[in-house]
Scaffold this active site. Structure first.
Site, PDB file in Angstrom:
ATOM      1  N   GLU A   4       0.806  -1.252   0.157  1.00 52.16           N
ATOM      2  CA  GLU A   4       0.231   0.133   0.006  1.00 52.16           C
ATOM      3  C   GLU A   4       0.849   1.294   0.035  1.00 52.16           C
ATOM      4  O   GLU A   4       0.607   2.334  -0.697  1.00 52.16           O
ATOM      5  CB  GLU A   4      -0.949  -0.127   1.179  1.00 52.16           C
ATOM      6  CG  GLU A   4      -2.176  -0.876   1.167  1.00 52.16           C
ATOM      7  CD  GLU A   4      -1.787  -2.245   1.453  1.00 52.16           C
ATOM      8  OE1 GLU A   4      -0.997  -2.595   1.969  1.00 52.16           O
ATOM      9  OE2 GLU A   4      -2.791  -3.165   1.677  1.00 52.16           O
ATOM     10  N   HIS A  62     -10.573  -5.654  10.522  1.00 46.57           N
ATOM     11  CA  HIS A  62     -11.035  -5.552   9.201  1.00 46.57           C
ATOM     12  C   HIS A  62     -12.443  -4.643   9.521  1.00 46.57           C
ATOM     13  O   HIS A  62     -13.400  -5.008   8.624  1.00 46.57           O
ATOM     14  CB  HIS A  62     -11.231  -7.081   8.468  1.00 46.57           C
ATOM     15  CG  HIS A  62     -10.065  -7.352   7.920  1.00 46.57           C
ATOM     16  ND1 HIS A  62      -9.159  -8.081   8.996  1.00 46.57           N
ATOM     17  CD2 HIS A  62      -9.631  -7.638   6.564  1.00 46.57           C
ATOM     18  CE1 HIS A  62      -8.093  -8.553   8.219  1.00 46.57           C
ATOM     19  NE2 HIS A  62      -8.435  -8.384   6.851  1.00 46.57           N
TER      20      HIS A  62
END
Lengths: 323, 322
Positions: A60, A129
């Site tokens: 990322e 998450h």
């Protein structure tokens, strides 16, 4: 009008903007052949080819940094971060770089970047998450923050975000992708910074964001015989349409914010600060924030359901305020 | 590598401009301190001039440079205006970033300077962007990214090399190993002597060069820039060098005097001057004249900076949004 899913609406927005402007390209994990793990970029590779659709390693910081740099160089990247939780690995690129480059350069640079990601709980994906980070992004000057709740808003806002010359953090919700709603057949764009009154009422102003808009509307239905609730979705929290919310509070005198983010230190508290500054004298009751309990998201379904706001808990909060 | 006479003179001039700029900047900083003003961080590039000049000699205005916190040399070598840079150091409205950036955040996109960076290693992923844009648009622009050996311990630097090589992006990573990251010696940060082998592990060429020899840097950079421009992908260059000053103005010198003296004996400017005289490319008189000219330009820049206005306080919100 057409009835489409949220994910379909996002997909159409991206395709239309890619068709419209060759400088728009996609970058992110698993976005090409599989079309994104939630399917938002499905079909893009076939339609636009490898030059426009860049599937990355799990990296990322590098690919978000690339997107920031490409935006500095004049392209219009749409960068997908699979879960907002993973954005913690590229916060330098977002908070220190993208948000500040235009300002630090004295207005010489432009960063027309969209970072799409999804957040929220309700799927038993546990603490890493299921988070909601909009307040972090909204806290740092230089980033616009969108969080659409409906297919209609998702499509119109994403098109506006891609055309915007500033970095936009576009926060989807994993449990909204399969929800359906009406969208116009013709092209439309929703300007960033315009709230939408999802339901009119005159006794309490309920400001809700993302998936909580759906819960808020359900709660408003449940209490309809007792309290007339006005449900407002700001749709973007930066810029924030204070005028619309303040006008409502001046009418109702009561304010409840419902956010899926943690109760403490979230954007809801910030909305209350602004309302207190703007129209304190209109308030008939203390304004309240109803968010998730201040714990990391637990895994077990019974615990997760208890931690998240739901239509019942929202209805209770409404009754408490008007009591 | 043979070097054209005019190019050699221009390179020497730029090296002197950087050296004199740093001396003048230090002077301005001390003037500020005497008035009770503290003008932020100032990281001197003195001693490392051969790296910026040897690399940037191969770059065109439309090529991009991503710089670091120690970035004055990169900015000057890329063609940024020294008057605007000097004014930026004093936070003046005429500054290269309008007084919004300061020493670490000098930007001039018109000459391809896409900025310094206050985050060590922060430029390494950003550099992928303009390189990607060149490939996307099918032009032959290249991007050079300068960073110190301190940044080579950052994870994002390795992610960036991976992506650069994977996608064969036209980027040149230039590590200026000046042996010290603030007060930490490189031997306390790296378990190895050289950086170049790391490039090989990402499938891209890595080269080590004497960063105090401008001709060696020039030759090495020529190869890297040609490779990037012709579609051959990225290169990592490690230039071994040394900064003549402490990390920044507010951290006292902590290094051994003998180490500093040893490196001052390899000062890139006298080395290059000896070469130029020996090869008959310049005379001592020409060098002295050049220095006088540079000194006059820097004095004029410092005056411009001193005499410029500060931004009006109520303009603080300018440039936040496009």
């Amino acid at each position: 009008m057409r009835n489409v899913t949220y994910v379909r609406a996002l997909n159409e927005a991206i395709a239309e903007e890619m068709e419209r402007d060759d400088d728009v390209f996609l970058i992110g994990e698993d976005i090409a052949d599989c079309g994104g793990v939630f399917g938002v970029t499905a079909g893009m590779l076939r339609r636009f080819g490898r030059r426009r659709v860049w599937q990355t390693p799990i990296s990322e910081a590098a690919f978000t940094g690339l997107a920031v740099g490409a935006a500095m160089a004049g392209l219009r990247p749409v960068c997908e971060i699979m879960y907002v939780d993973f954005a913690t690995t590229c916060m330098d690129q977002i908070l220190n770089q993208a948000a500040k480059l235009r300002y630090m350069s004295g207005g010489q640079l432009t960063v027309p970047l969209v970072i799409r990601t999804q957040q929220g709980g309700g799927t038993c994906e546990a603490a890493q998450h299921s988070q909601n980070f909009e307040a972090i992004f909204a806290h740092v000057p230089g980033l616009k923050v969108a969080m659409p709740a409906t297919p209609h808003d998702a499509k119109g806002l994403l098109k506006a975000a891609i055309r915007d010359d500033n970095p936009v953090i576009f926060l989807e919700h994993k449990l909204l992708y399969e929800t359906k709603g009406e969208i116009p057949r013709e092209e439309y764009v929703i300007p960033l910074g315009e709230a939408d009154i999802k339901r009119e009422g005159d006794q309490l102003t309920l400001v809700a964001t993302s998936r909580m808009v759906l819960h808020a509307l359900e709660a408003a239905d449940r209490v309809a015989g007792e309290v007339s609730v006005e449900v407002i979705d700001p749709r973007t929290i930066v810029p924030f349409d204070l005028d619309t919310v303040a006008a409502s509070v001046e009418k109702t005198g009561r304010l409840l914010i419902v956010q899926e983010a943690w109760q403490s230190g979230g954007f809801g508290s910030e909305i209350i600060r602004r309302i207190v500054d703007r129209c304190f004298d209109s308030l008939k009751a203390p304004p309240r924030v109803h968010g998730s309990e201040d714990v990391p998201m637990p895994f077990s379904p019974s615990l997760e359901a208890r931690v998240l706001p739901n239509p019942d808990s929202i209805a209770s909060a409404i009754r408490e305020i008007v009591a | 590598m043979d070097i054209d006479r005019d190019e050699a003179r221009a390179m020497l001039r730029t090296m002197h401009t950087i050296r004199r700029f740093e001396l003048k900047a230090q002077h301005l900083f001390e003037e500020g301190l005497a008035r009770g003003e503290f003008l932020g961080a100032l990281h001197s590039y003195e001693g490392q001039e051969a790296v910026a000049v040897g690399v940037c000699a191969h770059l065109r205005p439309e090529d991009a440079v991503l710089s670091s916190h120690r970035g004055h040399g990169h900015a000057i070598a890329k063609g940024a205006d020294i008057r605007a840079m000097m004014a930026e150091l004093l936070g003046k409205v005429t500054g290269i970033s309008g007084g919004h950036g300061g020493s670490m955040h000098m930007f001039d996109p018109a000459v391809g300077l896409l900025g310094g960076n206050g985050i060590v290693g922060g430029g390494t992923p950003l550099a992928l962007g303009p390189a990607f844009a060149a490939q996307y648009r099918g032009n032959d622009r290249v991007t050079a990214c300068f960073f110190g050996e301190g940044a080579a311990a950052q994870g994002v630097f390795h992610e960036s090399m991976n992506l650069a090589s994977l996608w064969q992006l036209p980027v040149i990573y230039v590590c200026e190993n000046n042996l010290w990251a603030a007060t930490t010696p490189v031997n306390d940060a790296w378990p190895v002597e050289d950086l170049a082998p790391r490039a090989e592990s990402f499938g891209m060429p890595g080269m080590t060069v004497d960063g105090n020899d401008v001709l060696a840097v020039y030759a090495t950079a020529a190869e890297a820039v040609d490779r990037a421009r012709s579609g051959g992908g990225p290169t990592l260059i490690e230039a071994k060098t040394y900064r003549h000053r402490p990390h920044c103005m507010v951290i006292p010198e902590h290094r051994d005097e003998s180490e500093l003296e040893e490196w001052q004996g390899r000062d890139p400017i006298p080395r290059f001057e000896s070469y130029l005289v020996r090869e008959g490319l310049m005379t001592d008189v020409e060098i002295a004249d050049l220095l006088t000219e540079v000194e006059a330009e820097l004095e004029e820049a410092a005056q411009f900076a001193r005499q410029s206005e500060l931004p009006a306080p109520d303009t603080f919100a300018d440039h936040l949004w496009a």
